[in-house]
Design an enzyme around this catalytic site. Structure first.
Site, mmCIF file in Angstrom:
data_model
loop_
_atom_site.group_PDB
_atom_site.id
_atom_site.type_symbol
_atom_site.label_atom_id
_atom_site.label_comp_id
_atom_site.label_asym_id
_atom_site.label_seq_id
_atom_site.Cartn_x
_atom_site.Cartn_y
_atom_site.Cartn_z
ATOM 1 N N GLY A 51 0.841 -1.201 0.000
ATOM 2 C CA GLY A 51 0.000 0.000 0.000
ATOM 3 C C GLY A 51 0.870 1.243 0.000
ATOM 4 O O GLY A 51 2.099 1.164 0.150
ATOM 5 N N LEU A 52 0.217 2.372 -0.136
ATOM 6 C CA LEU A 52 0.918 3.653 -0.207
ATOM 7 C C LEU A 52 1.694 3.939 1.077
ATOM 8 O O LEU A 52 1.369 3.373 2.134
ATOM 9 C CB LEU A 52 -0.105 4.778 -0.416
ATOM 10 C CG LEU A 52 -0.907 4.743 -1.721
ATOM 11 C CD1 LEU A 52 -2.045 5.763 -1.660
ATOM 12 C CD2 LEU A 52 0.006 5.017 -2.914
ATOM 13 N N SER A 53 2.663 4.816 0.967
ATOM 14 C CA SER A 53 3.369 5.272 2.160
ATOM 15 C C SER A 53 2.348 5.939 3.089
ATOM 16 O O SER A 53 1.499 6.705 2.632
ATOM 17 C CB SER A 53 4.447 6.282 1.737
ATOM 18 O OG SER A 53 5.100 6.786 2.876
ATOM 19 N N GLY A 60 -0.369 2.585 6.600
ATOM 20 C CA GLY A 60 -0.458 1.828 7.859
ATOM 21 C C GLY A 60 0.208 0.466 7.832
ATOM 22 O O GLY A 60 0.036 -0.328 8.761
ATOM 23 N N SER A 115 3.399 -0.584 8.272
ATOM 24 C CA SER A 115 4.302 -0.836 9.412
ATOM 25 C C SER A 115 3.529 -0.900 10.718
ATOM 26 O O SER A 115 3.781 -1.778 11.554
ATOM 27 C CB SER A 115 5.345 0.277 9.545
ATOM 28 O OG SER A 115 6.220 0.229 8.482
ATOM 29 N N SER A 150 5.687 -1.936 -2.386
ATOM 30 C CA SER A 150 5.563 -2.901 -3.494
ATOM 31 C C SER A 150 4.454 -2.510 -4.470
ATOM 32 O O SER A 150 3.423 -3.176 -4.547
ATOM 33 C CB SER A 150 5.366 -4.329 -2.965
ATOM 34 O OG SER A 150 4.389 -4.411 -1.966
HETATM 35 P P1 ADP Z 1 3.402 2.772 6.084
HETATM 36 O O1 ADP Z 1 4.201 1.693 6.733
HETATM 37 O O2 ADP Z 1 2.320 2.233 5.197
HETATM 38 O O3 ADP Z 1 4.223 3.821 5.404
HETATM 39 P P2 ADP Z 1 2.976 3.748 8.749
HETATM 40 O O4 ADP Z 1 2.423 2.613 9.536
HETATM 41 O O5 ADP Z 1 4.430 4.068 8.872
HETATM 42 O O6 ADP Z 1 2.571 3.532 7.205
HETATM 43 O O7 ADP Z 1 2.193 5.076 9.066
HETATM 44 C C1 ADP Z 1 0.807 5.133 9.277
HETATM 45 C C2 ADP Z 1 0.485 6.344 10.136
HETATM 46 O O8 ADP Z 1 -0.920 6.454 10.308
HETATM 47 C C3 ADP Z 1 1.093 6.222 11.528
HETATM 48 O O9 ADP Z 1 1.569 7.484 11.916
HETATM 49 C C4 ADP Z 1 -0.107 5.797 12.379
HETATM 50 O O10 ADP Z 1 0.016 6.200 13.717
HETATM 51 C C5 ADP Z 1 -1.250 6.525 11.686
HETATM 52 N N1 ADP Z 1 -2.567 5.880 11.875
HETATM 53 C C6 ADP Z 1 -3.689 6.504 12.269
HETATM 54 N N2 ADP Z 1 -4.727 5.653 12.357
HETATM 55 C C7 ADP Z 1 -4.264 4.447 12.007
HETATM 56 C C8 ADP Z 1 -4.864 3.145 11.907
HETATM 57 N N3 ADP Z 1 -6.154 2.932 12.163
HETATM 58 N N4 ADP Z 1 -4.069 2.131 11.500
HETATM 59 C C9 ADP Z 1 -2.758 2.314 11.206
HETATM 60 N N5 ADP Z 1 -2.143 3.522 11.283
HETATM 61 C C10 ADP Z 1 -2.880 4.581 11.684
#
Ligand code: ADP
Length: 201
Positions: free
Chosen positions: A32-34, A37, A39, A106
């Site tokens: 999914g996009l940066s 969520g 990670s 990806s």
């Molecule tokens: P990615 O790995 O896809 O780049 P991250 O997990 O690093 O995304 O970032 C997601 C961001 O969104 C985090 O700062 C997280 O705290 C926030 N967030 C808010 N609500 C949610 C949710 N329901 N699930 C996952 N992340 C969330």
């Protein structure tokens, strides 16, 4: 590939390791996009499985770029090679009997299909983080969207590099509509239903 390299079959099979660990190896491939969520949810699932006593491992996009893939950039070719290497590493961890989670943008269907093909049927679980771009950009946890919009960062997925949406993901999660806990619950429910893990009384 060199012709004189021979594949060695191991004495302890995948199935035997699986019985020993009381779990079936698999790969949960978060795409999914940066900021969608990947990670956050992969880590939360890792914690939930660890607490239940399962053997897991999490591979994170940013971390492998410090080592295994530090020679690679973000061109289409380099992204493809990055995913290929990660897929092979995930396969090794699954061969060791672990429940593996990976968090990589990806963006290309072909690359994800390549990793899927490394796994026996049912063991590759594509988890599509279907969080709208506008929300990811609003969150911008690493400040990367801002850099991409201002032209400081080129080839950023969703802005000036494409993201090919999975057509048939095993699981779809929209973190703008569901909490972290809800997302983890649906992943655990999926693993229980497919008997990758067992219900514990
Ligand atoms: P990615 O790995 O896809 O780049 P991250 O997990 O690093 O995304 O970032 C997601 C961001 O969104 C985090 O700062 C997280 O705290 C926030 N967030 C808010 N609500 C949610 C949710 N329901 N699930 C996952 N992340 C969330």
């Amino acid at each position: 590939m060199a012709d004189n390299i021979v594949w060695h079959d191991h004495k302890i099979t995948r199935a035997e390791r699986s019985v020993n660990k009381n779990q079936k190896p698999c790969l949960l491939w978060f795409t999914g996009l940066s900021g969608s969520g990947k990670s956050t949810i992969a880590n939360a699932l890792d914690v939930a499985l660890y607490k239940r006593g399962y053997h897991t491992f999490l591979l994170d996009g940013d971390n492998v770029r410090h080592g295994l893939c530090k020679d690679l950039g973000f061109s289409d070719d380099d992204r493809e090679e990055n995913i290929r290497r990660v897929g092979e590493v995930c396969k090794l961890f699954a061969d060791a009997g672990l429940i593996v989670m990976s968090a990589f943008i990806s963006p290309f269907t072909g690359d994800r299909r390549l990793v899927r093909k490394l796994f026996p049927a049912g063991e590759f679980i594509e988890v599509f983080m279907d969080t709208p771009l506008a929300i990811c950009e609003e969150r911008d946890p690493k400040g990367l969207y801002q850099k991409a919009r201002s032209g400081q960062l080129k080839h950023f997925t969703g802005i000036d590099s494409p993201y090919e949406v999975p057509a048939h993901p095993e699981i779809r999660l929209d973190t703008s509509r569901h909490t972290v806990e809800e997302c983890v619950e649906s992943l655990i429910a999926y693993l229980l239903e497919r008997e990758m893990i067992a219900r514990k009384d």
